[in-house]
Design an enzyme around this catalytic site. Structure first.
Site, short mmCIF file in Angstrom:
data_model
loop_
_atom_site.label_atom_id
_atom_site.label_comp_id
_atom_site.label_asym_id
_atom_site.label_seq_id
_atom_site.Cartn_x
_atom_site.Cartn_y
_atom_site.Cartn_z
N MET A 115 8.16 6.22 5.36
CA MET A 115 8.45 4.80 5.14
C MET A 115 9.77 4.60 4.40
SD MET A 115 6.16 3.41 6.84
CE MET A 115 6.81 1.79 6.54
N LEU A 138 0.79 -1.23 0.00
CA LEU A 138 0.00 0.00 0.00
C LEU A 138 0.83 1.28 0.00
CD1 LEU A 138 -2.82 -1.11 2.47
CD2 LEU A 138 -2.66 -1.52 0.00
N CYS A 139 2.16 1.18 -0.02
CA CYS A 139 2.99 2.38 -0.16
C CYS A 139 2.97 2.83 -1.62
CB CYS A 139 4.44 2.10 0.24
SG CYS A 139 4.74 2.24 1.99
N HIS A 140 2.93 4.13 -1.82
CA HIS A 140 2.98 4.67 -3.18
C HIS A 140 4.41 4.64 -3.71
CE1 HIS A 140 -0.70 6.46 -1.53
NE2 HIS A 140 -1.14 6.46 -2.77
N ASP A 154 24.58 -8.39 8.56
CA ASP A 154 24.99 -9.43 7.60
C ASP A 154 26.50 -9.46 7.40
OD1 ASP A 154 24.60 -11.44 5.51
OD2 ASP A 154 25.21 -9.83 4.16
#
Length: 164
Positions: free
Chosen positions: A118, A80-82, A133
């Site tokens: 976001m 749902l992020c643009h 990592d």
């Protein structure tokens, strides 16, 4: 007293189903978000990273690039992020002997109809994941935490800065 609408989650339709918010009628404004996170590690691990002695290579450089690349992929990762045309993404990583570990700060910027929180959060998170990592062979006990938005500006809701 005027009727104020009940607060609701913007990504839910009236029937409760998930929906992408329509931002088409919103004004374009300059929007900036800053996020942070950190990786706590053994002091010896921090020393190895800062000396450039981790077998996988330049941990800080790789984490910076990974964070920038991740910000550009946020819409592919978060439902749902643009998809956004970012105009700037930066990732700064600094040693903090008191943690001990590395502090990550990410900034995302654009001129557009929706915020970039976001994207900044994704950049900070993936930078931390990359640090883990690359150094996990010497320190599997590293801890990623403190992921949060530090500040945002632009848009209808205006400016906001974390108080702590």
């Amino acid at each position: 007293m005027a009727d104020t609408p009940e607060p609701r989650l913007t990504h839910l339709a009236e029937d409760g189903s998930a929906a992408m918010v329509d931002v088409g009628d919103k004004a374009d404004t300059v929007r900036i978000a800053e996020a942070e996170a950190h990786v706590r590690m053994l002091p010896e691990t921090l020393t190895l990273i800062l000396a450039g002695n981790v077998k996988k290579g330049d941990v800080i450089g790789a984490a910076r690039i990974a964070g920038i690349m991740a910000a550009k992929q946020t819409a592919n990762l978060i439902p749902l992020c643009h998809p956004l045309a970012l105009t700037k993404v930066s990732v700064d990583i600094e040693a903090d002997e008191a943690l001990p570990g590395l502090r990550v700060r990410a900034l995302a910027k654009l001129t557009g109809k929706t915020g970039v929180e976001m994207e900044a959060l994704t950049a900070a998170s993936v930078a931390c994941l990359t640090i883990y990592d690359m150094a996990k062979a010497v320190d599997r006990g590293m801890e990623i935490s403190g992921i949060r938005v530090r500040a945002k500006s632009g848009g209808k809701s205006g400016d906001w800065t974390a108080t702590t």
